[in-house]
Design a protein around this motif. Sequence first.
Motif, PDB file in Angstrom:
ATOM      1  N   ARG A  95      38.135  36.979  24.735  1.00  0.00           N
ATOM      2  CA  ARG A  95      38.276  38.345  24.207  1.00  0.00           C
ATOM      3  C   ARG A  95      39.610  38.518  23.494  1.00  0.00           C
ATOM      4  NH1 ARG A  95      35.696  41.625  29.280  1.00  0.00           N
ATOM      5  NH2 ARG A  95      33.536  41.216  28.718  1.00  0.00           N
ATOM      6  N   ARG A  96      40.660  37.949  24.052  1.00  0.00           N
ATOM      7  CA  ARG A  96      41.966  38.015  23.383  1.00  0.00           C
ATOM      8  C   ARG A  96      41.937  37.288  22.051  1.00  0.00           C
ATOM      9  NH1 ARG A  96      46.698  36.861  27.723  1.00  0.00           N
ATOM     10  NH2 ARG A  96      46.381  38.717  28.989  1.00  0.00           N
ATOM     11  N   ARG A  99      40.067  39.275  19.409  1.00  0.00           N
ATOM     12  CA  ARG A  99      40.895  40.364  18.846  1.00  0.00           C
ATOM     13  C   ARG A  99      41.900  39.802  17.861  1.00  0.00           C
ATOM     14  NH1 ARG A  99      41.492  42.430  24.243  1.00  0.00           N
ATOM     15  NH2 ARG A  99      43.624  41.683  24.178  1.00  0.00           N
ATOM     16  N   HIS A 102      40.107  38.632  14.597  1.00  0.00           N
ATOM     17  CA  HIS A 102      39.622  39.754  13.798  1.00  0.00           C
ATOM     18  C   HIS A 102      40.743  40.402  12.993  1.00  0.00           C
ATOM     19  CE1 HIS A 102      37.189  43.149  12.613  1.00  0.00           C
ATOM     20  NE2 HIS A 102      38.059  43.978  13.159  1.00  0.00           N
ATOM     21  N   THR A 103      41.910  40.578  13.596  1.00  0.00           N
ATOM     22  CA  THR A 103      42.993  41.310  12.929  1.00  0.00           C
ATOM     23  C   THR A 103      44.076  40.417  12.364  1.00  0.00           C
ATOM     24  OG1 THR A 103      44.244  41.518  14.973  1.00  0.00           O
ATOM     25  CG2 THR A 103      42.676  43.277  14.462  1.00  0.00           C
ATOM     26  N   ALA A 109      44.379  45.836  24.123  1.00  0.00           N
ATOM     27  CA  ALA A 109      43.075  46.491  24.188  1.00  0.00           C
ATOM     28  C   ALA A 109      43.259  47.995  24.270  1.00  0.00           C
ATOM     29  CB  ALA A 109      42.288  45.976  25.392  1.00  0.00           C
TER      30      ALA A 109
END
Length: 113
Positions: A95-96, A99, A102-103, A109
């Motif tokens: 999940r990290r 993120r 994506h950015t 979070a």
Amino acid sequence: MSALHGCFTRVTAIWADAGYAGQLVDWAAATLGLTVQIVRKLAGQVGFQVLHRRWVVERTLSWITRCRRTVRDYERHPAHHAAMVQWAMVIVMTRRLARYHHTGKLQTATHTR
């Protein structure tokens, strides 16, 4: 600790709860060359108080218990539970990374789940 030392040879210092004080500290130093630093309560401490580096352990345990199968002892064998803990941490790390991918930069979070 011997498994930790075998996999991560660059780790030289470990913080531990006061429950691990005693022979473990001497054994880790003599056998593995690891420095075990015991994090103790402050003198005269009453109630809850954040201890140096202790929050890292508590935060990590809360990440692990977000996965349902790690909340209780559902597994019959310790190796199965260890696999579930590892899987929970894989979920946290992916999940990290998602993120970050994506950015282009690591962000915190904005929601809990």
